[in-house]
Scaffold this active site. Structure first.
Site, PDB file in Angstrom:
ATOM      1  N   GLY A 103      24.376 -48.375 -15.788  1.00 12.32           N
ATOM      2  CA  GLY A 103      24.046 -47.699 -14.527  1.00 12.32           C
ATOM      3  C   GLY A 103      25.083 -46.683 -14.072  1.00 12.32           C
ATOM      4  N   ALA A 104      26.198 -46.531 -14.806  1.00 15.52           N
ATOM      5  CA  ALA A 104      27.225 -45.563 -14.378  1.00 15.52           C
ATOM      6  C   ALA A 104      26.644 -44.150 -14.333  1.00 15.52           C
ATOM      7  CB  ALA A 104      28.428 -45.601 -15.316  1.00 15.52           C
ATOM      8  N   GLY A 105      25.856 -43.819 -15.366  1.00 17.72           N
ATOM      9  CA  GLY A 105      25.260 -42.487 -15.415  1.00 17.72           C
ATOM     10  C   GLY A 105      24.259 -42.280 -14.274  1.00 17.72           C
ATOM     11  N   ASP A 106      23.493 -43.298 -13.942  1.00 18.48           N
ATOM     12  CA  ASP A 106      22.506 -43.193 -12.850  1.00 18.48           C
ATOM     13  C   ASP A 106      23.211 -43.062 -11.499  1.00 18.48           C
ATOM     14  OD1 ASP A 106      20.687 -43.645 -14.902  1.00 18.48           O
ATOM     15  OD2 ASP A 106      20.685 -45.814 -14.554  1.00 18.48           O
TER      16      ASP A 106
HETATM   17  P1  ATP Z   1      24.632 -45.169 -18.667  1.00 19.14           P
HETATM   18  O1  ATP Z   1      23.553 -44.658 -19.589  1.00 19.14           O
HETATM   19  O2  ATP Z   1      25.379 -46.356 -19.215  1.00 19.14           O
HETATM   20  O3  ATP Z   1      24.183 -45.359 -17.266  1.00 19.14           O
HETATM   21  P2  ATP Z   1      25.877 -42.588 -19.218  1.00 19.14           P
HETATM   22  O4  ATP Z   1      26.256 -42.669 -20.657  1.00 19.14           O
HETATM   23  O5  ATP Z   1      24.727 -41.771 -18.813  1.00 19.14           O
HETATM   24  O6  ATP Z   1      25.781 -44.051 -18.571  1.00 19.14           O
HETATM   25  P3  ATP Z   1      28.649 -42.319 -18.604  1.00 19.14           P
HETATM   26  O7  ATP Z   1      29.278 -41.135 -19.223  1.00 19.14           O
HETATM   27  O8  ATP Z   1      28.907 -43.643 -19.200  1.00 19.14           O
HETATM   28  O9  ATP Z   1      27.113 -42.027 -18.415  1.00 19.14           O
HETATM   29  O10 ATP Z   1      29.135 -42.445 -17.106  1.00 19.14           O
HETATM   30  C1  ATP Z   1      28.825 -41.540 -16.068  1.00 19.14           C
HETATM   31  C2  ATP Z   1      30.069 -41.258 -15.257  1.00 19.14           C
HETATM   32  O11 ATP Z   1      30.593 -42.499 -14.729  1.00 19.14           O
HETATM   33  C3  ATP Z   1      31.204 -40.646 -16.077  1.00 19.14           C
HETATM   34  O12 ATP Z   1      31.096 -39.238 -16.084  1.00 19.14           O
HETATM   35  C4  ATP Z   1      32.429 -41.146 -15.323  1.00 19.14           C
HETATM   36  O13 ATP Z   1      32.738 -40.319 -14.237  1.00 19.14           O
HETATM   37  C5  ATP Z   1      32.003 -42.518 -14.800  1.00 19.14           C
HETATM   38  N1  ATP Z   1      32.446 -43.577 -15.732  1.00 19.14           N
HETATM   39  C6  ATP Z   1      31.734 -44.151 -16.730  1.00 19.14           C
HETATM   40  N2  ATP Z   1      32.475 -45.065 -17.405  1.00 19.14           N
HETATM   41  C7  ATP Z   1      33.687 -45.074 -16.816  1.00 19.14           C
HETATM   42  C8  ATP Z   1      34.907 -45.810 -17.014  1.00 19.14           C
HETATM   43  N3  ATP Z   1      35.019 -46.711 -18.009  1.00 19.14           N
HETATM   44  N4  ATP Z   1      35.957 -45.546 -16.206  1.00 19.14           N
HETATM   45  C9  ATP Z   1      35.863 -44.625 -15.214  1.00 19.14           C
HETATM   46  N5  ATP Z   1      34.754 -43.911 -14.963  1.00 19.14           N
HETATM   47  C10 ATP Z   1      33.677 -44.108 -15.740  1.00 19.14           C
END
Ligand code: ATP
Length: 321
Positions: A256-259
């Protein structure tokens, strides 16, 4: 405040009660509500914005539970429909000891796949200031036609179109089909967010440099974002490009980080699209989005880990001290 309408799937992830096991080895599973477009709607609302989710759930205990979660989080359910036959989608997901994620989906078909164009709440869709979507709703009919119609109606009514393909390869018949279908609606979106892995996949390259990202540029696009996990994000617009570093946190579950990142950004630009063209303000918005993404990694699950505005400001303040 302007309305963010998010279109697509909402489902329940079943995650093992212990980490580092395969699906077959897991001794038990916990329910974790999710589905990227639903997460984005809730992220917007949790931060104080106005959001609606458009999609279809099963007319079953799980569907009602998910509708209740949207409501409790202040997301409008005016775009929800319920299927009388098919069940709410389920996915069993595990992070194996080797760090690989293993998915097993129950979609044969699930209610979300059966949303028809006629079932769309067009008044709601036309009132969107930002219309956001993924690519899972493109995989099969009739949902695919519903997706395309909703996108077109939102666009005609003046919404900004925002796209996060959110690649789930096991759901597609083949990698080629996934790439082609994801790219088939590419030139409609004005804001696109992809991860570094998706950048490699879509461009069929093994680099994630600026030239690779810019090969995905198109003339309708206003903002391309590439997220890089704990390395933050990169941004590309017609006039400038750059990066914004991540916050340092103790990550326990990145789901959910990306969302969270997307919801935070859309919540900022929904009332003022001009942020995209103003680099200092865009960087400020992306710093906020990075903070929201970072916070989401510090707790288990997606929805319970989405931050409030106060929590995001607190992390930003702490990091600047
Ligand atoms: P997901 O599909 O798992 O929801 P995603 O791959 O679309 O995620 P990520 O790049 O993992 O997206 O994360 C989105 C944002 O969240 C990153 O740009 C960053 O700012 C933050 N983030 C993700 N993981 C971390 C981490 N381990 N530490 C700090 N910030 C993070």
């Amino acid at each position: 405040k302007g309305l963010v309408v998010s279109f697509g799937e909402m489902l329940i992830d079943f995650v093992p009660t212990v980490s580092g096991v395969s699906l077959a080895e897991a001794p038990g599973f916990l329910k974790a509500p999710g589905g990227a477009p639903a997460n984005v709607a809730i992220a917007v609302a949790r931060l104080g914005g106005k959001a609606a989710f458009v999609g279809k759930l099963g007319d079953d205990e799980f569907g009602l539970m998910l509708a209740g979660i949207l409501k409790k989080n202040g997301v409008s359910g005016d775009g929800l429909t319920f299927d009388q036959g098919a069940r709410t989608a389920l996915a069993f997901v595990t992070l194996k000891a080797d760090g690989e994620r293993e998915f097993m989906f129950y979609r044969n078909p699930s209610a979300d796949m059966l949303l028809t164009p006629d079932e769309l709440n067009l008044d709601l869709i036309r009132s969107a200031k930002v219309f956001h979507y993924g690519s899972i709703s493109l995989i099969v009919e009739p949902c695919r036609s519903a997706h395309l119609k909703a996108m077109e109606e939102a666009k005609k009514a003046g919404a900004l179109l925002s796209y996060d393909p959110n690649l789930r390869l096991p759901l597609w018949p083949s990698a080629k089909e996934a790439r082609e279908q994801i790219l088939s609606i590419w030139d409609k979106a004005e804001v696109i967010k992809i991860s570094d892995n998706e950048l490699e996949f879509l461009t069929e390259s093994n680099t994630v440099d600026d030239a690779t990202a810019m090969s995905l540029w198109h003339s309708n696009l206003k903002l391309l974002l590439v997220t890089l996990g704990d390395h933050g994000c990169r941004y590309y617009t017609k006039n400038f490009k750059g990066s914004v570093e991540a916050f340092k946190v103790n990550a326990v579950d990145t789901t959910g980080a990306g969302d969270s990142f997307v919801g935070a950004l859309l919540g900022k630009i929904v009332d003022d699209h001009s942020i995209i063209e103003d680099e200092p303000r865009l960087k400020e918005a992306l710093k906020f989005a990075n903070a929201c993404g970072a916070i989401t990694t510090t707790k288990k699950g997606a929805i319970p880990a989405l931050p409030t505005e106060a929590e995001a400001f607190e992390l930003i303040k702490k990091a600047s001290q």
